[in-house]
Design an enzyme around this catalytic site. Structure first.
Site, PDB file in Angstrom:
ATOM      1  N   GLY A 206      -5.385   6.086   1.497  1.00 21.55           N
ATOM      2  CA  GLY A 206      -6.717   5.833   1.145  1.00 21.55           C
ATOM      3  C   GLY A 206      -7.604   5.067   1.914  1.00 21.55           C
ATOM      4  O   GLY A 206      -6.953   4.432   3.075  1.00 21.55           O
ATOM      5  N   ASN A 207      -8.604   4.486   1.578  1.00 25.59           N
ATOM      6  CA  ASN A 207      -9.487   3.663   2.509  1.00 25.59           C
ATOM      7  C   ASN A 207     -10.256   2.782   1.514  1.00 25.59           C
ATOM      8  O   ASN A 207     -10.305   3.124   0.363  1.00 25.59           O
ATOM      9  CB  ASN A 207     -10.371   4.254   3.525  1.00 25.59           C
ATOM     10  CG  ASN A 207     -11.435   5.040   3.084  1.00 25.59           C
ATOM     11  OD1 ASN A 207     -12.197   4.736   2.145  1.00 25.59           O
ATOM     12  ND2 ASN A 207     -11.170   6.561   3.365  1.00 25.59           N
TER      13      ASN A 207
END
Ligand code: CTP
Length: 396
Positions: A206-207
């Protein structure tokens, strides 16, 4: 909804002037900046000091004060809206005929913003054909009139002539701003937040996107009367429900694409603020991946580019707005994305700016279209959302 709106409140000679003290308080509570001007007759009913204290600003009555000139032109240009409340029969008559013998009338004549009159007077004055005629004239010049209401008047007579209650004037002002927005009734598709690309049942790639920028745009669009479909990746945002808001929770880029594609056809404006993962693991393990003695190599495959795919099917009457977060060659890269993804406008965030980008409550942006580049100061994301939507309104 009224946050940051600049209001000039002109108070004229009527017993209803006391109600305008509450009006100042309510407008400030809504987040407006208020400047009060008064006629000298109004100061017989309520003191200048009361308005100065409530608005936290100098109140102008005369053109000159302590050898300085009160700049009515500047005030008229500063305001997003001028409210004349109470508007006496005398001020209404003068305004309708272009008379300019005090600060209120000079400001009225030099203002470029919309003007609302909230009349207050005795019932026979209100019913007099000349007053009626003056109000019709003011309307024909594009002014707005909040009709006086019925009730007991200062003269103890009962009839129409009471200034509308401050709460109702504030409601009128709110609906005035909503209805005057070009986004009113428009369908917006907004993607926001990160995407999570599963590796196994408990892990993902993810980020750090918080979704705050997309949510700020959503809130401001709702304030302007838009109908919003928010396609939202996993975030910990506190989302307040709203009658005109539908939220579509998704996790992966593929899910975000599928949800957005369904909604895109009906969207007048699509804003792609999500930080979509460009790649995902080729294989997703059904069970939790166990550690062993050797290294672990991960093969990633490309995700769909949502903005690019929807850009290909964008219709002539649809507007697309994208985001670009860059660390180098910022403008060149952003312009490349503007063209490649068929955006009408791109919001450039620099990862090098302090206080901008992921997780922060502030952002510093440039807005780039095919015609111009506009640079903005570091601002709260709520303020940035206004700048973005103002530019979108200009595109419509
Ligand atoms: N975008 C998208 N789908 C993707 C990747 C990006 O919809 N799979 C959108 C983003 O929401 C943003 C714009 O495209 O509005 C640009 O995103 P960005 O990540 O800056 O660009 P990329 O095309 O992914 O290029 P790069 O990461 O290489 O800079």
């Amino acid at each position: 909804m009224l946050t940051g709106k600049k209001i000039v409140l002109a108070v004229t000679g009527s017993i209803a002037a006391y109600k305008s003290l509450l009006l100042v308080r309510l407008l400030i509570k809504e987040g407006c900046e208020v400047r009060v001007i008064m006629t000298s007759s109004a100061t017989n009913f309520v003191s200048q000091l009361s308005f100065a204290t409530l608005s936290n600003h100098t109140v102008y009555v005369d053109f000159f004060k302590d050898n300085t000139w009160a700049n009515h032109v500047e005030l008229g240009l500063w305001a997003d809206l001028m409210i004349i409340a109470p508007a006496s029969a005398n001020t209404i008559a003068k305004a309708a005929n272009g008379v300019c013998d005090n600060m209120v009338l000079a400001t009225y004549l030099s203002s470029k913003c919309p003007v609302i009159f909230a009349p207050a007077m005795d019932l026979d004055m209100y019913l007099h054909p000349s007053t009626k005629h003056n109000l019709i004239n003011l309307k024909s010049y594009g002014n707005h009139i909040i009709e006086a209401t019925y009730g007991e008047l200062a003269s103890r007579l009962v009839g129409q002539g009471r200034m509308e209650e401050p709460e109702n004037i504030v409601d009128y002002v709110k609906s005035f701003f909503v209805n005057s927005s070009k986004l009113y009734g428009k369908n917006l598709l907004i993607t926001a937040g990160p995407t999570y690309e599963a590796l196994d049942p408990v892990r993902f790639i993810g980020n750090h996107s918080s979704g705050k920028m997309g949510w700020a745009i959503t809130k401001e669009a709702l304030n302007r009367g838009a109908l919003v479909n928010l396609v939202l990746g996993p975030t910990s945002l506190m989302i307040n429900p709203h009658a005109n808001l539908s939220i579509h929770h998704v996790s992966s880029a593929q899910q975000m694409y599928e949800a957005s594609k369904k909604l895109h056809d009906h969207a007048d404006i699509s804003i792609f603020s999500a930080a979509v993962a460009d790649y995902r693991p080729k294989d997703v393990a059904e069970q939790k991946i166990k550690k062993n003695d050797s290294n672990f190599a991960l093969e990633l495959i490309k995700n769909v580019d949502i903005a690019y795919e929807l850009g290909k099917i964008k219709k002539a009457n649809q507007v697309h707005v994208g985001f670009a977060l860059e660390t180098e060659n910022e403008e060149i890269n952003a312009k490349g994305k503007l063209a490649k993804k068929n955006f009408d406008l791109i919001v450039l965030n620099s990862a090098n700016e302090k206080g901008a980008g992921f997780k922060h409550d502030t952002n510093k942006i440039k807005l780039i279209s095919n015609k111009a580049i506009t640079t903005y100061e570091l601002k709260s994301k709520d303020e940035v959302a206004k700048d973005i939507l103002d530019q979108i309104e200009e595109l419509l």
